[in-house]
Write an enzyme that holds these catalytic residues in place. Structure first.
Site, PDB file in Angstrom:
ATOM      1  CB  SER A 153      -0.943  -0.062   1.198  1.00  0.00           C
ATOM      2  OG  SER A 153      -2.020   0.814   1.033  1.00  0.00           O
ATOM      3  CG  ASP A 157      -6.203  -3.111  -3.534  1.00  0.00           C
ATOM      4  OD1 ASP A 157      -6.774  -2.259  -2.821  1.00  0.00           O
ATOM      5  OD2 ASP A 157      -5.101  -3.597  -3.251  1.00  0.00           O
ATOM      6  CG  HIS A 207      -5.367  -2.914   0.633  1.00  0.00           C
ATOM      7  ND1 HIS A 207      -4.960  -2.309  -0.535  1.00  0.00           N
ATOM      8  CD2 HIS A 207      -4.639  -2.328   1.620  1.00  0.00           C
ATOM      9  CE1 HIS A 207      -4.054  -1.399  -0.264  1.00  0.00           C
ATOM     10  NE2 HIS A 207      -3.827  -1.399   1.029  1.00  0.00           N
TER      11      HIS A 207
END
Length: 511
Positions: free
Chosen positions: A225, A453, A481
């Site tokens: 991320s 995602d 995610h």
């Protein structure tokens, strides 16, 4: 990303699917050895002479529970390293096989604002990665235990986070601005010295000092991320120091604030539709018999929460407002393993209670049942993002974006558009503006993207892979995610082989 647009929550990358042990070949000496300090001249030579004392430091490891911890000293201001230092907290989980140890794997779970120290303890990597690598996590500057940013009291943070996220009157818009200014003023007043020096570029420079202190000629890294933003920034600053890199769930450094918000609006909309489709397929879905019915139910529920919030059973937060309902919904979209919990929570609201959805919202914001917060994620996230991606002080730009985003993301568009307001009133500037990166001359960088995602849309992984001079793209056709450690054997085995054997996945691998 802001609480309405952040790239990751601290535990989002901790999947429940265990990585599968690699074959016998993975247990042998790596096919492509990493570069050790003795093999790379100048591995501890600083970029400037003024940084020499930082690059020459040795970490003093001490026991902390079952692991080892140390402090890493870095300058507050890289332009003026003599003006003061801060200590970054570092944790190491030592390799299971010290005799055949390959090196250190530095990990970051994202946020910005998530603790790398906590992540190092629970990160889901393959057993052979644990066997051959020390797993090292650090809390970036301003985060967790590393000179953490503190802007508001817990009760005041409740109020800020509960502000109407989709204002539909001038008075409500002014309330959004007022709350944003309160957060910004609190951050500036309590963290005046550090606040201008919390950009991702600063964090990437800290990470190179960590590399030198760990005794590594090149950095081996797992960024998820927002951690991919740190990793790609590092690779562009120090391409010759890139070892085996994996960037999973990408936030490209060239995204503007508007692009970020619109991309996440599309991502959360797509993920919500995927959840509703699964709910319908399971049968007896409490929110409708088709995807369109379910999406309409969710939008209507959020509108009703704005005007008639449901009781939560939490004396510190007695009513579930639209903002808190949105956090609860968004939390479950990070991992498809939570979809059943979300369905039960939504069914509960039909009987007049929102305790389940409030529990999900608490998880999203790292808020404890007693009304305190377990960390400073919801404050540091702004301190970093608003330096990296400042926004406009003109309210008309948010009004326009809310309308524009609603066309492609009617459920999430306005929420994400208005979530950028704090960066329009932020009191300090100074981060590098959004820019493309190439990392020319680096080793292969493995980029991983998940097709549905919510927080880091798959298109962003393709975007970064195309910018980097030497990268491969691995795709997981799935939900939730990030992918490594929470998807399937195809992804996990490919990444494990890259770390342990130095065998990069084939570009275009789809799992």
């Amino acid at each position: 990303m802001t609480p309405r647009t952040r790239a990751a929550r601290a535990l989002a990358a901790l999947g429940t699917v265990a990585a599968i042990v690699l074959g016998a070949a993975a247990c042998s000496t790596p096919a492509v050895p990493l570069v050790l300090p003795s093999d790379l001249p100048g591995a501890t030579v600083p970029p400037t002479p003024e940084l020499a004392r930082y690059y020459s430091q040795q970490l003093a490891w001490k026991p902390c529970t079952k692991y080892e911890c140390a402090d890493l000293t870095v300058p507050i201001d890289y332009a003026r390293p003599g003006d003061g230092d801060i200590a970054l907290k570092v944790l190491r989980v030592k390799a299971g096989d010290q005799g055949d140890r390959i090196g250190s794997l530095v990990v970051n779970p994202g946020g910005p604002g998530a603790s790398g120290v906590n992540y190092a303890v629970g990160v889901n990597v393959g057993p052979d990665v644990h066997r051959y690598f020390d797993i090292v996590g650090f809390d970036p500057r301003g985060v967790g235990r590393s000179a953490h940013v503190d802007c508001l009291s817990d009760g005041r943070l409740d109020q800020f986070l509960g502000t109407d996220p989709t204002p539909d009157s001038t008075a409500e818009e002014q309330d959004v601005v007022s709350e944003a200014k309160t957060l910004a003023a609190g951050c500036e007043t309590r963290n005046a010295r550090l606040l201008p020096h919390l950009s991702t570029v600063d964090v990437a420079k800290d990470m190179d000092i960590l590399r030198a202190a760990l005794g590594e000629g090149q950095l081996t890294y797992l960024g998820k991320s927002y951690g991919t933003f740190i990793g790609s920034t590092y690779a562009d600053l120090f391409p010759e120091r890139v070892g085996r890199f994996v960037l999973d769930g990408v936030v490209p450094p060239d995204l503007s604030s508007t692009e970020l918000a619109e991309g996440q609006a599309r991502g959360f909309e797509r993920a919500t539709r995927s959840y509703v489709q699964d709910c319908v397929d399971q049968g007896d879905c409490p929110i409708g018999g088709s995807v369109d019915e379910g999406m309409a139910w969710i939008r209507d529920f959020l509108r009703r929460a704005d005007t008639d919030p449901l009781p939560t059973g939490d004396p510190k937060m007695p009513h579930l407002t639209e903002a808190w309902a949105s956090y609860g919904l968004g939390e479950a979209l990070y991992d498809q393993g939570m979809w059943g919990i979300l369905t039960a929570a939504l069914e509960e609201t039909k009987s007049g209670s929102a305790s389940g959805l409030m529990s999900l919202a608490d998880s999203y914001t790292h808020r404890n049942p007693n009304g305190t917060y377990s960390d400073n994620l919801m404050e540091s996230i702004y301190a970093v993002n608003c330096l990296d991606r400042p926004d406009s002080p003109d309210l008309s730009s948010y009004e326009a974006n809310a309308k524009k985003f609603s066309v492609v993301a009617p459920t999430w568009g306005p929420f994400l558009a208005w979530g950028q307001v704090p960066c329009g009133v932020w009191p300090v500037k100074g981060g590098a503006p959004p820019h493309t990166v190439s990392a020319a001359g680096s080793n292969t960088i493995v980029v991983v993207g998940t097709t549905r995602d919510p927080a880091t849309p798959y298109e962003w992984s393709k975007r970064l892979r195309d910018q980097l001079s030497n990268a491969v793209l691995v795709t997981w056709n799935g939900d939730g995610h990030t992918a490594y450690g929470r998807s399937n054997d195809c992804i996990d085995n490919a990444i494990d082989a890259w770390y342990v054997q130095g065998q990069a996945p084939k570009d275009g691998l789809t799992c």
